[in-house]
Design a protein around this motif. Structure first.
Motif, PDB file in Angstrom:
ATOM      1  N   GLU A   1       0.811  -1.274   0.253  1.00  0.00           N
ATOM      2  CA  GLU A   1       0.038  -0.487  -0.255  1.00  0.00           C
ATOM      3  C   GLU A   1       0.505   1.535   0.280  1.00  0.00           C
ATOM      4  OE1 GLU A   1      -2.902  -0.162  -0.864  1.00  0.00           O
ATOM      5  OE2 GLU A   1      -3.910  -2.069  -0.353  1.00  0.00           O
ATOM      6  N   PRO A   2       0.663   2.082  -0.921  1.00  0.00           N
ATOM      7  CA  PRO A   2       1.481   3.189  -1.041  1.00  0.00           C
ATOM      8  C   PRO A   2       1.464   3.945   0.199  1.00  0.00           C
ATOM      9  CG  PRO A   2      -0.298   3.366  -2.951  1.00  0.00           C
ATOM     10  CD  PRO A   2      -0.360   2.403  -1.692  1.00  0.00           C
ATOM     11  N   GLU A   3       0.688   4.425   1.305  1.00  0.00           N
ATOM     12  CA  GLU A   3       0.897   4.818   2.689  1.00  0.00           C
ATOM     13  C   GLU A   3       1.616   3.865   4.008  1.00  0.00           C
ATOM     14  OE1 GLU A   3      -2.785   2.648   2.629  1.00  0.00           O
ATOM     15  OE2 GLU A   3      -2.191   3.892   1.364  1.00  0.00           O
ATOM     16  N   GLU A   4       1.815   2.498   3.320  1.00  0.00           N
ATOM     17  CA  GLU A   4       2.331   1.982   4.373  1.00  0.00           C
ATOM     18  C   GLU A   4       4.055   2.134   3.881  1.00  0.00           C
ATOM     19  OE1 GLU A   4       0.922  -1.727   4.496  1.00  0.00           O
ATOM     20  OE2 GLU A   4      -0.781  -1.748   5.413  1.00  0.00           O
ATOM     21  N   VAL A   5       3.976   2.809   2.361  1.00  0.00           N
ATOM     22  CA  VAL A   5       5.511   2.585   2.103  1.00  0.00           C
ATOM     23  C   VAL A   5       6.600   4.076   2.448  1.00  0.00           C
ATOM     24  CG1 VAL A   5       6.424   2.498  -0.667  1.00  0.00           C
ATOM     25  CG2 VAL A   5       5.384   0.935   0.010  1.00  0.00           C
ATOM     26  N   VAL A   6       5.315   4.635   2.128  1.00  0.00           N
ATOM     27  CA  VAL A   6       5.405   5.929   2.543  1.00  0.00           C
ATOM     28  C   VAL A   6       5.939   5.831   4.421  1.00  0.00           C
ATOM     29  CG1 VAL A   6       5.251   8.410   2.715  1.00  0.00           C
ATOM     30  CG2 VAL A   6       4.549   7.674   0.686  1.00  0.00           C
ATOM     31  N   LEU A   7       5.122   5.349   5.252  1.00  0.00           N
ATOM     32  CA  LEU A   7       5.932   5.772   6.343  1.00  0.00           C
ATOM     33  C   LEU A   7       6.069   4.855   6.348  1.00  0.00           C
ATOM     34  CD1 LEU A   7       1.956   5.593   7.836  1.00  0.00           C
ATOM     35  CD2 LEU A   7       3.215   7.791   7.610  1.00  0.00           C
ATOM     36  N   ARG A   8       7.108   3.693   6.035  1.00  0.00           N
ATOM     37  CA  ARG A   8       7.856   3.033   7.117  1.00  0.00           C
ATOM     38  C   ARG A   8       9.470   3.429   6.109  1.00  0.00           C
ATOM     39  NH1 ARG A   8       6.115  -1.188   3.706  1.00  0.00           N
ATOM     40  NH2 ARG A   8       7.042  -1.130   2.366  1.00  0.00           N
ATOM     41  N   ASP A   9       9.276   3.810   5.507  1.00  0.00           N
ATOM     42  CA  ASP A   9      11.075   4.386   4.907  1.00  0.00           C
ATOM     43  C   ASP A   9      10.951   5.933   5.316  1.00  0.00           C
ATOM     44  OD1 ASP A   9      12.910   4.226   3.569  1.00  0.00           O
ATOM     45  OD2 ASP A   9      12.194   5.746   1.766  1.00  0.00           O
TER      46      ASP A   9
END
Length: 330
Positions: free
Chosen positions: A301-309
């Protein structure tokens, strides 16, 4: 009575085996009394996918791009559009889970969804989804611009068609999910009567396709050889094709943004720095950083990628700052 042939015997044996498997499979229905009002309410909320609501923040994209974000009227309208889009998305999730309840029960992860697990009865999910699907466009027609109501009706029709049939059609499934993102971005502009530039539509549309195709590619890579563990359509795509799609979409999104940044458009040269041109650097870096996860097959999920990195989050914050300064002509 004619004697059973080999095919008939095999079919009967298969039916017997399937019957035994069904008897041995653990039941996912809740115990008696497990469908109380509290449990059902929590199940309906979970089915509405609160984690996915962050996608609806895209309704601020067009007003932010036009520099018309910070006013009482704009904030009120955008909050309303956000809520209405959230209701429409929830309606689609409810109907989708009601339709797929039987299939989800055989899935290792999806069997825990409230409808599949029996926390929310299928008729209740259908009823709640239908109610939201009717109320959201009606409220939009009453409280916002008619164009927003028409957009919500189109979104619901497209997404419901996706749930019923289109999610099984190659390429069309990518287009439908991408268009859903684009509709969110367009909705805010329609609510405030903001003209949508061609660069905005190109960059937003292909940026969304980039993330959608990257997610599909990651699913295909992670679930390779695990038949039945993911959406069936992934077996029809090759990882090479999905890689081509997200690479193409990333290139077009970067090109569209750079053309916007390099176009003067009659903007007076009063800025301290050329923020429009400088923002290209941050935008390209953000695309390249996201592509790292896509290439590894870990772009979910895009939001998970941004928040994870953290690095990607910082690059995104720098880009948003530069973009805001460019729009404000500071």
């Amino acid at each position: 009575m004619p004697e059973a042939g080999p095919l008939t015997s095999a079919a009967r044996a298969g039916d017997a085996t399937l019957h035994e498997q069904r008897r041995a499979a653990p039941r996912t229905d809740p115990p008696a009394g497990g469908r109380g009002p509290g449990v059902m309410a929590k199940g309906l909320l979970r089915t509405a996918r609160p984690k996915q609501w962050v996608k609806n923040v895209l309704v601020v994209a067009a007003p932010a791009a036009a520099g018309r974000l910070f006013s009482a009227h704009a904030l009120t309208q955008l909050a309303l559009v956000f809520a209405l889009f959230t209701a429409c998305a929830a309606a689609v999730y409810l109907v989708n889970d009601a339709r797929d309840a039987e299939a989800d029960r055989a899935h290792p992860t999806k069997r825990h969804r409230p409808v599949a697990a029996g926390q929310v009865p299928v008729p209740v999910a259908y009823a709640a989804g239908g109610l939201l699907a009717v109320l959201a466009p009606a409220l939009a027609a009453w409280l916002t611009a008619p164009a927003v109501a028409a957009l919500l009706v189109a979104y619901l029709a497209m997404q419901l068609a996706y749930c019923v049939r289109l999610k099984h059609v190659l390429v069309v499934d990518l287009v439908i999910v991408t268009t859903g993102f684009l509709m969110r971005a367009v909705a805010g502009g329609l609510a405030l009567g903001i003209p949508l530039s061609r660069w905005f539509l190109i960059t937003t549309g292909f940026g969304a396709l980039f993330m959608v195709a990257a997610k599909r590619y990651s699913e295909a890579v992670q679930m390779a050889g695990k038949a039945g563990a993911t959406r069936a359509l992934l077996t029809e795509y090759t990882p090479g094709y999905l890689r081509f799609v997200w690479q193409l979409a990333a290139g077009v999104a970067v090109l569209g943004y750079c053309l916007w940044a390099l176009e003067e458009g009659g903007v007076p040269h009063t800025s301290v720095l050329p923020w429009r041109q400088l923002s290209m650097v941050a935008f390209v870096l953000a695309i390249l950083r996201y592509a790292v996860f896509a290439d590894r097959g870990t772009a979910g999920e895009p939001e998970e990628v941004v928040l994870r990195d953290r690095a990607l989050a910082v690059i995104g914050a720098v880009w948003m700052t530069m973009y805001a300064l460019a729009v404000a002509n500071w």
